[in-house]
Design an enzyme around this catalytic site. Structure first.
Site, mmCIF file in Angstrom:
data_model
loop_
_atom_site.group_PDB
_atom_site.id
_atom_site.type_symbol
_atom_site.label_atom_id
_atom_site.label_comp_id
_atom_site.label_asym_id
_atom_site.label_seq_id
_atom_site.Cartn_x
_atom_site.Cartn_y
_atom_site.Cartn_z
ATOM 1 N N GLY A 117 0.850 -1.195 0.000
ATOM 2 C CA GLY A 117 0.000 0.000 0.000
ATOM 3 C C GLY A 117 0.882 1.240 0.000
ATOM 4 N N GLY A 118 1.095 1.807 1.207
ATOM 5 C CA GLY A 118 1.994 2.959 1.320
ATOM 6 C C GLY A 118 3.344 2.572 1.902
ATOM 7 N N ASP A 138 -2.018 8.705 12.212
ATOM 8 C CA ASP A 138 -0.861 9.624 12.166
ATOM 9 C C ASP A 138 -0.079 9.434 10.868
ATOM 10 O OD1 ASP A 138 -1.680 10.401 14.624
ATOM 11 O OD2 ASP A 138 0.004 9.565 15.743
ATOM 12 N N SER A 139 -0.219 8.275 10.251
ATOM 13 C CA SER A 139 0.483 7.973 8.997
ATOM 14 C C SER A 139 -0.348 8.349 7.779
ATOM 15 C CB SER A 139 0.770 6.473 8.936
ATOM 16 O OG SER A 139 -0.457 5.756 9.058
ATOM 17 N N THR A 159 -2.489 3.814 2.783
ATOM 18 C CA THR A 159 -3.585 3.640 1.822
ATOM 19 C C THR A 159 -4.810 2.982 2.463
ATOM 20 O OG1 THR A 159 -2.818 1.425 1.223
ATOM 21 C CG2 THR A 159 -1.916 3.272 -0.059
ATOM 22 N N SER A 207 -6.614 2.317 12.889
ATOM 23 C CA SER A 207 -7.505 3.201 13.643
ATOM 24 C C SER A 207 -6.986 4.630 13.516
ATOM 25 C CB SER A 207 -7.525 2.762 15.109
ATOM 26 O OG SER A 207 -8.405 3.566 15.835
ATOM 27 N N GLU A 225 -3.614 -8.742 6.230
ATOM 28 C CA GLU A 225 -2.215 -8.446 5.845
ATOM 29 C C GLU A 225 -1.781 -9.170 4.571
ATOM 30 O OE1 GLU A 225 0.697 -8.192 9.053
ATOM 31 O OE2 GLU A 225 -0.896 -8.206 10.529
ATOM 32 N N ILE A 257 -6.858 -6.818 -1.774
ATOM 33 C CA ILE A 257 -8.080 -6.001 -1.717
ATOM 34 C C ILE A 257 -7.961 -4.935 -2.807
ATOM 35 C CG2 ILE A 257 -9.443 -4.433 -0.270
ATOM 36 C CD1 ILE A 257 -7.862 -5.875 2.142
ATOM 37 N N TYR A 313 -1.025 4.017 24.260
ATOM 38 C CA TYR A 313 -0.025 4.135 23.192
ATOM 39 C C TYR A 313 1.292 4.569 23.837
ATOM 40 C CZ TYR A 313 1.614 5.615 18.538
ATOM 41 O OH TYR A 313 2.278 5.762 17.356
HETATM 42 P P1 FAD Z 1 1.583 -1.255 3.931
HETATM 43 O O1 FAD Z 1 2.558 -0.916 4.974
HETATM 44 O O2 FAD Z 1 2.008 -1.076 2.515
HETATM 45 O O3 FAD Z 1 1.105 -2.777 4.106
HETATM 46 C C1 FAD Z 1 0.691 -3.241 5.361
HETATM 47 C C2 FAD Z 1 0.136 -4.655 5.220
HETATM 48 O O4 FAD Z 1 -1.074 -4.617 4.502
HETATM 49 C C3 FAD Z 1 1.046 -5.591 4.445
HETATM 50 O O5 FAD Z 1 0.891 -6.893 4.963
HETATM 51 C C4 FAD Z 1 0.488 -5.555 3.038
HETATM 52 O O6 FAD Z 1 0.785 -6.725 2.308
HETATM 53 C C5 FAD Z 1 -0.996 -5.406 3.312
HETATM 54 N N1 FAD Z 1 -1.715 -4.692 2.271
HETATM 55 C C6 FAD Z 1 -1.538 -3.418 1.860
HETATM 56 N N2 FAD Z 1 -2.400 -3.116 0.897
HETATM 57 C C7 FAD Z 1 -3.158 -4.227 0.678
HETATM 58 C C8 FAD Z 1 -4.216 -4.557 -0.218
HETATM 59 N N3 FAD Z 1 -4.700 -3.682 -1.088
HETATM 60 N N4 FAD Z 1 -4.739 -5.800 -0.159
HETATM 61 C C9 FAD Z 1 -4.275 -6.719 0.721
HETATM 62 N N5 FAD Z 1 -3.264 -6.461 1.584
HETATM 63 C C10 FAD Z 1 -2.719 -5.227 1.562
HETATM 64 N N6 FAD Z 1 -1.602 2.916 12.052
HETATM 65 C C11 FAD Z 1 -2.823 3.246 12.519
HETATM 66 O O7 FAD Z 1 -3.738 2.464 12.402
HETATM 67 N N7 FAD Z 1 -3.040 4.441 13.139
HETATM 68 C C12 FAD Z 1 -2.069 5.379 13.276
HETATM 69 O O8 FAD Z 1 -2.310 6.462 13.809
HETATM 70 C C13 FAD Z 1 -0.781 5.065 12.745
HETATM 71 N N8 FAD Z 1 0.239 5.958 12.842
HETATM 72 C C14 FAD Z 1 1.466 5.642 12.319
HETATM 73 C C15 FAD Z 1 2.480 6.589 12.385
HETATM 74 C C16 FAD Z 1 3.729 6.295 11.862
HETATM 75 C C17 FAD Z 1 4.809 7.305 11.931
HETATM 76 C C18 FAD Z 1 3.963 5.040 11.252
HETATM 77 C C19 FAD Z 1 5.311 4.726 10.688
HETATM 78 C C20 FAD Z 1 2.960 4.104 11.177
HETATM 79 C C21 FAD Z 1 1.698 4.391 11.713
HETATM 80 N N9 FAD Z 1 0.649 3.476 11.651
HETATM 81 C C22 FAD Z 1 -0.590 3.794 12.136
HETATM 82 C C23 FAD Z 1 0.871 2.157 11.039
HETATM 83 C C24 FAD Z 1 0.566 2.096 9.535
HETATM 84 O O9 FAD Z 1 0.480 3.374 8.963
HETATM 85 C C25 FAD Z 1 -0.702 1.318 9.304
HETATM 86 O O10 FAD Z 1 -0.459 -0.033 9.627
HETATM 87 C C26 FAD Z 1 -1.306 1.416 7.902
HETATM 88 O O11 FAD Z 1 -2.600 0.921 7.951
HETATM 89 C C27 FAD Z 1 -0.507 0.691 6.842
HETATM 90 O O12 FAD Z 1 -1.032 1.080 5.584
HETATM 91 P P2 FAD Z 1 -0.119 1.046 4.280
HETATM 92 O O13 FAD Z 1 -0.970 1.444 3.138
HETATM 93 O O14 FAD Z 1 1.104 1.826 4.495
HETATM 94 O O15 FAD Z 1 0.194 -0.504 4.182
#
Ligand code: FAD
Length: 552
Positions: free
Chosen positions: A137-138, A204-205, A210, A220, A268, A274, A474
């Site tokens: 995702g991101g 926060d991210s 995504t 959340s 995950e 998705i 947290y």
């Molecule tokens: P990725 O990191 O790219 O992937 C995460 C997982 O999801 C991987 O297993 C990937 O294979 C899977 N995945 C991604 N996209 C799909 C798809 N389309 N279909 C199936 N599987 C998929 N999280 C929170 O919930 N709340 C917060 O406030 C928060 N704050 C953060 C702050 C910081 C500074 C950081 C570094 C992280 C934070 N996070 C937070 C954690 C993170 O941002 C979350 O876990 C976020 O949901 C991950 O999304 P991503 O798109 O970056 O997914």
């Protein structure tokens, strides 16, 4: 050029943006006291990209050509930088390893499908070739949810969802929107806002994660008290699996056996990719305010949050920091001048006269949304609860500042890493009756770990995301590391996670499991629960090609 934005490979966010301390007079002494680090030390530069040892891809020409045919030339990349960017998330473990040239197993090819049909093509081609698929995702997760398992012999395909970033449809009457899973927070909010709607999901991210990632990690956002966690927000979805498509229509509720929707939320990438999500959306509120309050102690702040959750008040954010985190927040403020400096001194003098020990003082933010009449009503309700617990309101100013700065805080981690200190977070949730002991046990466990390591460490905490029966705690922890930072980090992280499960709390409220939290799954969901989940993964993915090794 694929047109998809990524974070820098060695840290958080975009190149050229960083944390600066020179305009924050209290920051240097604070860090000196917290982790015995002088932030004036010259920063080290992260390793140069050319100095990374990137293993050669394991990729047959035939599979590469097939993937190129499916997604188009220029959208199936095997260059080193693309592969490295897609290897890790952004946990401190990830950043430490990448900075130390410990890349491990790197994906062999990165593909950027343009639509669901191409996602299906890629997944089917991977299944045919026996290659591993890791949806991307991101890349912001902090649980080790992306990295291929060490020593993986099969080809690893990173499937980047970044081109699927559109809001496709809004059912205005139902308050539902159909959105492609690769949309990052700002992309989808801009598209919704232009039509007067909001998702209300702001982790926060937010800037770099995504919709698909949020769903796949049970994310959340800070306004979850009003809008719910992503598990509440996501009402329907489409997921590509080898040879088939799962289609779940958006429904407010259903009684069709164990929830397939819930199985996919938090999966995950272990069940499929998705591609679209139907989400609850809301009209943008007329008024949005974040008010700040001070409490004399952490216990008073906790009791007030509990009472707010039990009351008729329904704020969008409930958050209170312990005294250490409140001290940190005050230390990251810019220098106050003129009227604002006088007002702050006056306030501190008033609190001292009330008998407060300013070192115990806890800062709280409460968010309100709705019509101005509704917001005034909510503020009155909350204000009386705050006063009952000895707290005091300090207005919108600090809340507005928190609201503006919240997405910049992650840059601080890279700043500390450049100067030899490691900082990361662990978060959990527990019933109200257990929160105090979870807090005490976790702080004690982290401090024992610091003693064991012989380091000067720091741990601070806030409560956020309140529910009927409990809330999220947290924790942020930091320490000055030696030349073996990953092993040191693991000691502290293990101690904190163990304290969570031993105290009746969960291994994570919203950061998912990945590889990092997997060791505590059995203690969290029981042996029987692990058997059930393992059976699901085995049956759904008999080849073991869908992001293997994560969660269990
Ligand atoms: P990725 O990191 O790219 O992937 C995460 C997982 O999801 C991987 O297993 C990937 O294979 C899977 N995945 C991604 N996209 C799909 C798809 N389309 N279909 C199936 N599987 C998929 N999280 C929170 O919930 N709340 C917060 O406030 C928060 N704050 C953060 C702050 C910081 C500074 C950081 C570094 C992280 C934070 N996070 C937070 C954690 C993170 O941002 C979350 O876990 C976020 O949901 C991950 O999304 P991503 O798109 O970056 O997914």
């Amino acid at each position: 050029m694929t047109g998809v934005k990524h974070m820098k490979w060695w840290g958080w966010g975009v190149e050229g943006v960083g944390f600066h301390w020179q305009d924050k007079p209290a920051f240097r002494p604070f860090v000196q006291k917290a982790v015995a680090l002088d932030v004036k030390v010259p920063p080290s530069k992260p390793i140069a990209f050319e100095d990374l040892t990137v293993p050669a891809p394991i990729l047959a020409d035939e599979l590469r050509e097939t993937l190129e045919r499916i997604v188009g030339l220029g959208y199936a990349l095997t260059d080193d930088e693309s592969r490295v960017v897609h290897t890790f998330g952004k946990s401190i473990r990830d950043l430490l390893r990448i900075r130390r040239n410990e890349l491990g197993r790197v994906p062999d090819i990165v593909v950027y499908p343009a639509d669901e049909a191409q996602v299906q093509g890629v997944v089917d081609a991977a299944a045919e070739a026996g290659a591993v698929i890791i949806p991307f995702g991101g890349g912001s997760n902090i649980a080790g949810s992306l990295e291929p398992i060490p020593g993986e012999q099969r080809t690893v395909i990173s499937l980047d969802m970044g081109r699927l970033n559109r809001v496709l449809e809004i059912d205005e009457y139902s308050g539902l929107a159909r959105i492609q899973a690769g949309a990052q927070g700002p992309d989808l909010e801009e598209q919704l806002n232009s039509k007067g709607w909001t998702l209300g999901h702001f982790p926060d991210s937010f800037t770099h994660s995504t919709l698909g990632g949020w769903v796949a990690t049970r994310s959340s956002g800070m306004q979850s008290d009003k809008y719910g966690d992503i598990a509440d927000i996501a009402r329907g979805l489409r997921m590509v699996r080898p040879g088939e498509l799962v289609v779940l229509r958006p429904l407010p509720s259903t009684s069709t056996g164990p929830s397939v929707r819930e199985m996919i939320i938090g999966s995950e990438g272990r069940l499929g990719v998705i591609t679209e999500v139907w989400v609850n959306v809301h009209r943008q509120p007329a008024v949005r305010e974040v008010q700040a309050y001070f409490f004399p102690t952490w216990d008073a702040g906790l009791a007030a949050m509990h009472e707010i959750a039990e009351s008729d008040a329904s704020p969008s954010i409930t958050r209170v920091s312990d005294a250490r985190e409140s001290g940190f927040s005050l230390a990251t403020r810019k220098e106050s001048k003129g009227f604002s400096a006088v007002a702050q001194n006056t306030l501190m003098n008033v609190l001292k006269r009330r008998g407060w020990n300013l070192d115990d003082m806890c800062l709280s933010f409460i968010g309100y949304e709705g019509t101005s009449k509704h917001v005034s009503y909510e503020k009155r309700l909350v204000g009386s609860i705050v006063r009952k617990h000895g707290g005091i309101g300090v207005g919108k100013g600090p809340g507005a500042l928190y609201d503006q700065k919240k997405f910049d805080t992650p840059y601080l981690r890279d700043f500390l890493l450049d100067r030899g200190a490691a900082a990361d977070v662990s978060e959990t949730a527990a019933p109200w009756s257990k929160l105090k002991s979870v807090y005490d046990n976790t702080i004690a466990a982290a401090n024992r770990a610091y003693d064991e390591l012989g380091v000067h460490g720091w741990i601070m905490c806030h409560l956020s995301h309140s529910y009927h029966s409990g809330a999220c705690l947290y924790f942020t922890f930091a320490f000055k590391h030696d030349e073996n930072p990953v092993a040191q980090y693991q000691v502290v992280k293990d101690a904190i996670q163990q304290a969570f499960v031993d105290s009746g709390a969960t291994l994570s409220h919203h950061h998912a499991v990945g590889l990092e939290h997997a060791p505590w799954m059995e203690e969290d969901i029981s042996t029987g629960g692990v058997h059930l989940m393992q059976a699901l993964f085995d049956a759904a993915d008999p080849q073991g090609i869908l992001n293997p090794g994560k969660i269990l």
